[in-house]
Motif scaffolding. Structure first.
Motif, PDB file in Angstrom:
ATOM      1  N   ARG A 401      39.793  65.132  70.714  1.00 28.49           N
ATOM      2  CA  ARG A 401      38.708  66.108  70.593  1.00 28.49           C
ATOM      3  C   ARG A 401      38.685  66.757  69.218  1.00 28.49           C
ATOM      4  NH1 ARG A 401      35.236  68.254  73.902  1.00 28.49           N
ATOM      5  NH2 ARG A 401      34.257  70.248  73.415  1.00 28.49           N
ATOM      6  N   ASP A 402      39.867  67.185  68.724  1.00 30.65           N
ATOM      7  CA  ASP A 402      39.910  67.860  67.426  1.00 30.65           C
ATOM      8  C   ASP A 402      41.295  67.679  66.827  1.00 30.65           C
ATOM      9  OD1 ASP A 402      41.595  69.723  68.774  1.00 30.65           O
ATOM     10  OD2 ASP A 402      39.863  70.923  69.328  1.00 30.65           O
ATOM     11  N   ALA A 403      41.429  68.162  65.591  1.00 30.79           N
ATOM     12  CA  ALA A 403      42.692  67.979  64.871  1.00 30.79           C
ATOM     13  C   ALA A 403      43.831  68.725  65.547  1.00 30.79           C
ATOM     14  CB  ALA A 403      42.546  68.441  63.420  1.00 30.79           C
ATOM     15  N   GLU A 404      43.560  69.887  66.145  1.00 27.58           N
ATOM     16  CA  GLU A 404      44.623  70.668  66.766  1.00 27.58           C
ATOM     17  C   GLU A 404      45.240  69.937  67.942  1.00 27.58           C
ATOM     18  OE1 GLU A 404      44.544  73.100  63.897  1.00 27.58           O
ATOM     19  OE2 GLU A 404      45.911  73.461  65.580  1.00 27.58           O
ATOM     20  N   GLN A 405      44.446  69.174  68.659  1.00 21.82           N
ATOM     21  CA  GLN A 405      44.971  68.401  69.784  1.00 21.82           C
ATOM     22  C   GLN A 405      45.909  67.310  69.306  1.00 21.82           C
ATOM     23  OE1 GLN A 405      42.085  66.036  71.859  1.00 21.82           O
ATOM     24  NE2 GLN A 405      43.164  66.138  73.822  1.00 21.82           N
ATOM     25  N   VAL A 406      45.655  66.806  68.086  1.00 22.41           N
ATOM     26  CA  VAL A 406      46.357  65.623  67.583  1.00 22.41           C
ATOM     27  C   VAL A 406      47.633  65.970  66.825  1.00 22.41           C
ATOM     28  CG1 VAL A 406      46.149  63.781  65.863  1.00 22.41           C
ATOM     29  CG2 VAL A 406      44.313  64.168  67.506  1.00 22.41           C
ATOM     30  N   ARG A 407      47.632  67.055  66.068  1.00 17.52           N
ATOM     31  CA  ARG A 407      48.724  67.315  65.115  1.00 17.52           C
ATOM     32  C   ARG A 407      50.120  67.234  65.734  1.00 17.52           C
ATOM     33  NH1 ARG A 407      45.100  71.232  62.686  1.00 17.52           N
ATOM     34  NH2 ARG A 407      44.421  70.448  60.656  1.00 17.52           N
ATOM     35  N   PRO A 408      50.375  67.846  66.902  1.00 12.90           N
ATOM     36  CA  PRO A 408      51.739  67.762  67.441  1.00 12.90           C
ATOM     37  C   PRO A 408      52.162  66.345  67.822  1.00 12.90           C
ATOM     38  CG  PRO A 408      50.488  69.540  68.478  1.00 12.90           C
ATOM     39  CD  PRO A 408      49.505  68.705  67.733  1.00 12.90           C
ATOM     40  N   LEU A 409      51.200  65.430  67.955  1.00 16.24           N
ATOM     41  CA  LEU A 409      51.506  64.073  68.417  1.00 16.24           C
ATOM     42  C   LEU A 409      51.760  63.113  67.269  1.00 16.24           C
ATOM     43  CD1 LEU A 409      48.707  63.838  71.141  1.00 16.24           C
ATOM     44  CD2 LEU A 409      51.030  64.697  71.384  1.00 16.24           C
ATOM     45  N   LEU A 410      51.592  63.588  66.028  1.00 17.23           N
ATOM     46  CA  LEU A 410      51.769  62.708  64.882  1.00 17.23           C
ATOM     47  C   LEU A 410      53.246  62.578  64.560  1.00 17.23           C
ATOM     48  CD1 LEU A 410      48.911  64.054  62.587  1.00 17.23           C
ATOM     49  CD2 LEU A 410      48.860  62.054  64.089  1.00 17.23           C
ATOM     50  N   PRO A 411      53.760  61.354  64.441  1.00 18.05           N
ATOM     51  CA  PRO A 411      55.161  61.192  64.024  1.00 18.05           C
ATOM     52  C   PRO A 411      55.316  61.651  62.584  1.00 18.05           C
ATOM     53  CG  PRO A 411      54.052  59.071  64.047  1.00 18.05           C
ATOM     54  CD  PRO A 411      53.075  60.059  64.612  1.00 18.05           C
ATOM     55  N   GLY A 412      56.471  62.176  62.258  1.00 16.09           N
ATOM     56  CA  GLY A 412      56.665  62.675  60.899  1.00 16.09           C
ATOM     57  C   GLY A 412      57.336  61.704  59.964  1.00 16.09           C
ATOM     58  N   ALA A 413      57.851  60.600  60.497  1.00 14.24           N
ATOM     59  CA  ALA A 413      58.719  59.734  59.700  1.00 14.24           C
ATOM     60  C   ALA A 413      57.943  58.661  58.958  1.00 14.24           C
ATOM     61  CB  ALA A 413      59.756  59.075  60.602  1.00 14.24           C
ATOM     62  N   ALA A 414      58.382  58.360  57.741  1.00 13.04           N
ATOM     63  CA  ALA A 414      57.851  57.213  57.017  1.00 13.04           C
ATOM     64  C   ALA A 414      58.157  55.945  57.809  1.00 13.04           C
ATOM     65  CB  ALA A 414      58.489  57.134  55.630  1.00 13.04           C
ATOM     66  N   GLY A 415      57.243  54.992  57.724  1.00 11.47           N
ATOM     67  CA  GLY A 415      57.411  53.760  58.479  1.00 11.47           C
ATOM     68  C   GLY A 415      56.651  53.768  59.778  1.00 11.47           C
ATOM     69  N   CYS A 416      56.238  54.958  60.246  1.00 11.56           N
ATOM     70  CA  CYS A 416      55.423  55.053  61.448  1.00 11.56           C
ATOM     71  C   CYS A 416      53.942  55.125  61.070  1.00 11.56           C
ATOM     72  CB  CYS A 416      55.803  56.291  62.264  1.00 11.56           C
ATOM     73  SG  CYS A 416      57.460  56.214  62.975  1.00 11.56           S
ATOM     74  N   LEU A 417      53.094  54.837  62.035  1.00  6.01           N
ATOM     75  CA  LEU A 417      51.654  54.901  61.815  1.00  6.01           C
ATOM     76  C   LEU A 417      50.991  55.476  63.044  1.00  6.01           C
ATOM     77  CD1 LEU A 417      49.296  52.422  60.121  1.00  6.01           C
ATOM     78  CD2 LEU A 417      48.774  53.089  62.462  1.00  6.01           C
ATOM     79  N   ALA A 418      50.051  56.397  62.824  1.00  8.22           N
ATOM     80  CA  ALA A 418      49.265  56.968  63.909  1.00  8.22           C
ATOM     81  C   ALA A 418      47.814  56.550  63.740  1.00  8.22           C
ATOM     82  CB  ALA A 418      49.385  58.484  63.910  1.00  8.22           C
ATOM     83  N   MET A 419      47.233  56.010  64.791  1.00 12.12           N
ATOM     84  CA  MET A 419      45.825  55.611  64.799  1.00 12.12           C
ATOM     85  C   MET A 419      45.100  56.523  65.789  1.00 12.12           C
ATOM     86  SD  MET A 419      43.384  53.833  63.768  1.00 12.12           S
ATOM     87  CE  MET A 419      44.411  52.784  62.755  1.00 12.12           C
ATOM     88  N   VAL A 420      44.125  57.278  65.298  1.00  9.76           N
ATOM     89  CA  VAL A 420      43.385  58.240  66.100  1.00  9.76           C
ATOM     90  C   VAL A 420      41.952  57.758  66.234  1.00  9.76           C
ATOM     91  CG1 VAL A 420      42.778  60.680  66.380  1.00  9.76           C
ATOM     92  CG2 VAL A 420      44.824  60.041  65.074  1.00  9.76           C
TER      93      VAL A 420
END
Length: 943
Positions: A401-420
């Motif tokens: 729905r919005d960026a606030e819903q997504v931010r906690p679900l983003l991995p922080g580590a290099a080598g990972c990828l998040a597709m929204v």
């Protein structure tokens, strides 16, 4: 077989260290081990082996050296090929624990879980073990620019782990112990300000305040003289706090870790989730978008943090299909797993998935046991990112729905990828996470024709390309609409495409209210065409489903909605499912897309009379009300039933055989029932009130206080509109109970006072007595125990006037408990003993649990700990059997107190940690008081 990268490269077997050959063999093996269990392309191996200027024969040499290493490893092991060709490169299979870098990752992740559980000393020892795995500089002796960069990153990781271990030691009060170690580290790393800050804290905590301040002065002088810069903000702020004496030397200033029960911590390195939905059978076009997505792979390898892509566009343009197709296409680049969640960001029939809920699913997929999962958002986010650190994982966040819903679900580590995927561009993510937007629009004319041709076959489309193009135009080239049309046409191969086209164009202006975000993309005709193929009974059911509250509906509820037998309704639901107008997303529960829901509702308003629609809604609400009220009394048999009108003819009440089934029914229908309460106006105020009354029992058992307060506010508003004083009083009382448990005592007191005035006006002594006990609880929470005891005594008198034995038992227990809080423990035994006789005579096991808990408290304070623990154990068993989570937590706190007093601190810690986990999950303010016990605070007991 053991592999070592944290020092000189080595491979050891039971027979000793393997001779790996020359320098380039070692570089090649190092590059493979750094990417253990995932494919490394030949090009990457060339870069690791030769750098930017490889020889012309580099590819052949890599292949030859890989073959040589494969033979060597096979001979040294059990004959299995560990190094194998994979795709465009090679992969080395390494079991968990065979590689020192894996063991470090596991130790660090496990340590953070232990920190969350309050087991700081164990976490410190685990990090000490992790640091000991370095045998020297990582990749020592491998003179390759590519590998040297990696070696620098590994050295940075070693220092970060070391700093974290020192942080934990400072939390444990080991200031003197770490001073000399930090002095050596500061000399070796003169510009690493974090080490200077830790040294200042260690000196300060050792009582060497002047030396701590002098560290800052020397650091500042060195930085200015040698680099021309001032110390960073962290060091300056720490200096200012030391000057003011505002530092707690026993703790570092950092957010508190989430607490989880003290139970064994799982190994996680071997867990590789694979949550992607099935790959779409067909993806036409999208060449430019796929090229953009392919560019994300380079970003995921090169960046310092996880790479984020956002596929955005109007509803129905195929965002999910593209994301899932590309995720399957590239999953080999993310061998540590793929996570997926549908965030339901634009589902009008239900709430979007909260980040805490999505994280719970991810942690379960990573095999974290439920008791290890923190209850708060920050704790879950921290654990999630700790687990995926230094791993290559893809995360697909669908329908955000919005960026606030997504931010906690983003991995922080290099080598990972998040597709929204989202209908919005999510500009917030573009700004804060450098997300790369991939805009998706409707098909081009050529892509739409290609799509229909691929789905229907060239032998059907080529003879009449004009009709194919017209169908594509009629569907506005919207992939969702094209897919439905193609599916329907495929089922009826004899239908001429020209006729399909005519049907679409004829229905073009029938769904004005159902336009998607692109005004040219109107699926009305597609839906009407599928709907038109239904039999009359299925079509009627489809229209009625547009009136249903909540995200889905059970087969039995649908039968009540339609006023049909369950068996007949199941046949109609199957017909709707085959027509792709409904989805059976779990067995016997059905849902549909939000556009279809709106379409069904519009059809109902057009085709059916208002009387028919209202009758259907009445039947559905009758089904929910009668089933819910019956289930509520199964959960709490002592509760006074509410008076219900007989259900309408044709309504089938769900016959729940036992208490466990009642819990399961409430859990399955919970979101539907909440929606029904809030949408049951327009003459259905009685149903809204009755549903909220029934939900109060389930909410109380599960600690869903915010939902209970919200439903009672809705019920109260309805009762005010109808002027029903009795229902107003009950809603005030139930709302007050929820506010009490939420820690909002002023609001609770206000609602109780209003309820009391109403019960007094009605002459209802039993209702007034219940309110008096509620007020006793409010005063107890305010630590006004004399006032609480007074209210409990008033309640007892009123229950005696009403000749209510169960109420008298409750009041006697409340009196005994408050006597105990006032230190009158013999009186507590007297009153609670009377309560126990009453509840046992009534066969009320749930009431007995509360009385046993109170008796245990009195025995505990009289020093009779064995008797106290026996009472607590019996109360705990009864609360667990009844499903009362708050009662369970309450008893666990008291049981921990008795264990502590009897000299069993480990058992006490176990009980308190379990209580904190429950209270945090319930978002109850008592959780912080219980944490005080874990840190040695002598808090008053909670109740």
């Amino acid at each position: 077989m053991q592999y070592g990268l944290l020092g000189p490269l080595e491979v050891r077997t039971d027979q000793g260290e393997l001779a790996l050959g020359g320098e380039r063999n070692r570089r090649l093996l190092a590059a493979l081990l750094l990417n253990a269990n995932r494919m490394v392309s030949i090009q990457q191996l060339i870069e690791a082996t030769w750098g930017e200027h490889p020889p012309a024969t580099a590819r052949a040499q890599v292949q030859n050296r890989a073959s040589s290493l494969r033979r060597l490893l096979r001979a040294a092991g059990d004959g299995t090929d560990l190094l194998v060709p994979k795709g465009t490169g090679y992969l080395i299979n390494v079991a968990d624990g065979q590689l020192d870098l894996q063991r470090v990752d596991n130790a660090v992740a496990r340590a953070e879980v232990l920190v969350g559980a309050g087991r700081i000393d164990e976490a410190s020892r685990l990090l000490t073990h992790a640091i000991s795995l370095w045998r020297g500089p990582a990749l020592d002796g491998l003179d390759s620019p590519h590998l040297q960069t990696t070696a620098e990153h590994l050295e940075e990781r070693r220092l970060a782990i070391l700093e974290r271990r020192i942080e934990l030691d400072l939390e444990l009060g080991r200031h003197v112990k770490v001073v000399s170690e930090l002095n050596r580290l500061v000399v070796a790393q003169p510009y690493r300000e974090r080490l200077r800050a830790l040294l200042m804290l260690a000196l300060y905590g050792s009582g060497r305040h002047a030396e701590a301040l002098d560290v800052f002065r020397r650091t500042r002088r060195q930085l200015i003289d040698q680099l021309g810069v001032e110390p960073g903000p962290e060091l300056q702020q720490l200096h200012e706090r030391l000057l003011s004496g505002g530092v707690d030397a026993d703790k570092l200033l950092r957010p508190p870790s989430a607490r989880v029960p003290d139970v064994p911590v799982p190994a996680i390195a071997e867990v590789r989730p694979a949550q992607l939905p099935g790959a779409p059978g067909l993806l036409v076009g999208r060449t430019d978008q796929i090229r953009q997505l392919d560019g994300l792979l380079q970003g995921s390898r090169a960046g310092a943090s996880a790479c984020v892509g956002v596929i955005w566009g109007a509803a129905g343009v195929g965002k999910t299909a593209l994301a899932v197709h590309w995720a399957h296409k590239t999953r080999s680049h993310f061998p540590d797993g793929q996570l997926y969640v549908d965030l339901r960001g634009f589902d009008p029939a239900g709430r979007p998935v909260a980040a805490t809920e999505a994280l719970h699913g991810f942690l379960e997929a990573l095999h974290i046991p439920a008791q290890h999962i923190p209850v708060d958002l920050d704790g879950r986010t921290a654990l999630y990112r700790s687990i995926v650190a230094d791993r290559r994982i893809m995360v697909v966040l669908d329908n955000a729905r919005d960026a606030e819903q997504v931010r906690p679900l983003l991995p922080g580590a290099a080598g990972c990828l998040a597709m929204v995927t989202s209908r919005s561009r999510l500009d917030g993510l573009l700004a804060t996470h450098a997300a790369r937007p991939v805009m998706l629009d409707v098909f081009t004319a050529g892509e739409a024709v290609d799509f229909l041709t691929e789905r229907l076959g060239a032998e059907r489309t080529h003879p009449d390309m004009d009709a194919v193009e017209a169908v594509a135009d009629a569907c506005a080239r919207l992939p969702l609409a094209l897919a439905i049309v193609a599916g329907r046409a495929a089922v009826h191969p004899d239908f001429p495409l020209a006729e399909v086209c005519r049907e679409l164009w004829d229905g073009r202006d029938r769904l004005d209210a159902l336009a998607v975000e692109d005004p040219a993309s109107d699926p009305r005709a597609v839906f009407s065409w599928s709907y038109g193929a239904l039999g009359a009974p299925a079509a009627r059911l489809f229209r009625l489903l547009g009136t249903v509250p909540g995200p889905d509906i059970s087969a039995m509820a649908a039968a009540n909605l339609a006023g049909l037998p369950l068996r007949t309704t199941r046949v109609l639901l199957a017909e709707l499912t085959r027509a792709s107008l409904l989805i059976e997303h779990v067995p016997a529960r059905y849902t549909f897309h939000d556009l279809l829901r709106a379409y069904a509702g519009e059809l109902g308003r057009t085709v059916d009379t208002e009387s028919d629609r209202r009758d259907a809604r009445h039947r559905l609400l009758d089904h929910y009300v009668h089933t819910a009220c019956t289930a509520a009394l199964m959960l709490d048999p002592q509760r006074e039933p509410t008076v219900l009108e007989p259900p309408r003819e044709g309504v089938d009440v769900h016959q729940l055989p036992d208490r466990a089934q009642a819990f399961e029914w409430f859990a399955a229908e919970y979101q539907v029932l909440l929606s029904a309460v809030h949408r049951a106006g327009d003459g259905f105020e009685a149903h809204a009130w009755q549903l909220s009354w029934a939900l109060a029992t389930f909410c109380t058992k599960r600690g869903l206080w915010e939902d209970q307060a919200a439903t009672q506010r809705t019920a109260l508003a309805g009762a005010l509109r109808t002027g029903d004083i009795v229902r107003q009083a009950v809603s005030h009382r139930l709302c007050a109970r929820a506010y009490t448990m939420m820690g909002r005592q002023d609001e609770a007191c206000d609602h109780y006072q209003q309820a009391l005035a109403m019960y007094d006006s009605l002459g209802d002594t039993g209702g007034a007595a219940v309110v008096r006990l509620g007020l006793a609880r409010v005063y107890e929470c305010r630590q006004k125990h004399d006032a609480a005891l007074e209210q409990a005594l008033l309640g007892l008198e009123l229950f005696r006037q009403a000749d209510d034995a169960y109420g008298q038992a409750l009041a006697l227990n409340a009196i005994g408990w408050n006597c105990g809080l006032l230190g009158r423990h013999e009186d507590a035994l007297f009153y609670c003993g009377q309560a126990l006789v009453l509840v046992r005579g009534l066969g009320d096991l749930y009431g007995e649990a509360g009385v046993r808990d109170s008796l245990g408290f009195a025995y505990h304070n009289l020093g009779r700990h064995p008797e106290a623990m026996e009472c607590y154990q019996r109360a705990l068993r009864l609360y667990r059997e009844s499903g009362d989570r708050y009662g369970e937590a309450d008893v666990l706190v008291h049981l921990g107190d008795s264990h502590q007093a009897s000299g069993s601190p480990h058992h006490a810690s176990d009980a308190w940690l379990a209580a904190v986990a429950i209270l945090d999950d319930l978002r109850h303010p008592d959780a912080d008081q219980v944490r005080g016990r874990l840190t040695g605070a002598n808090n008053l007991p909670v109740r």
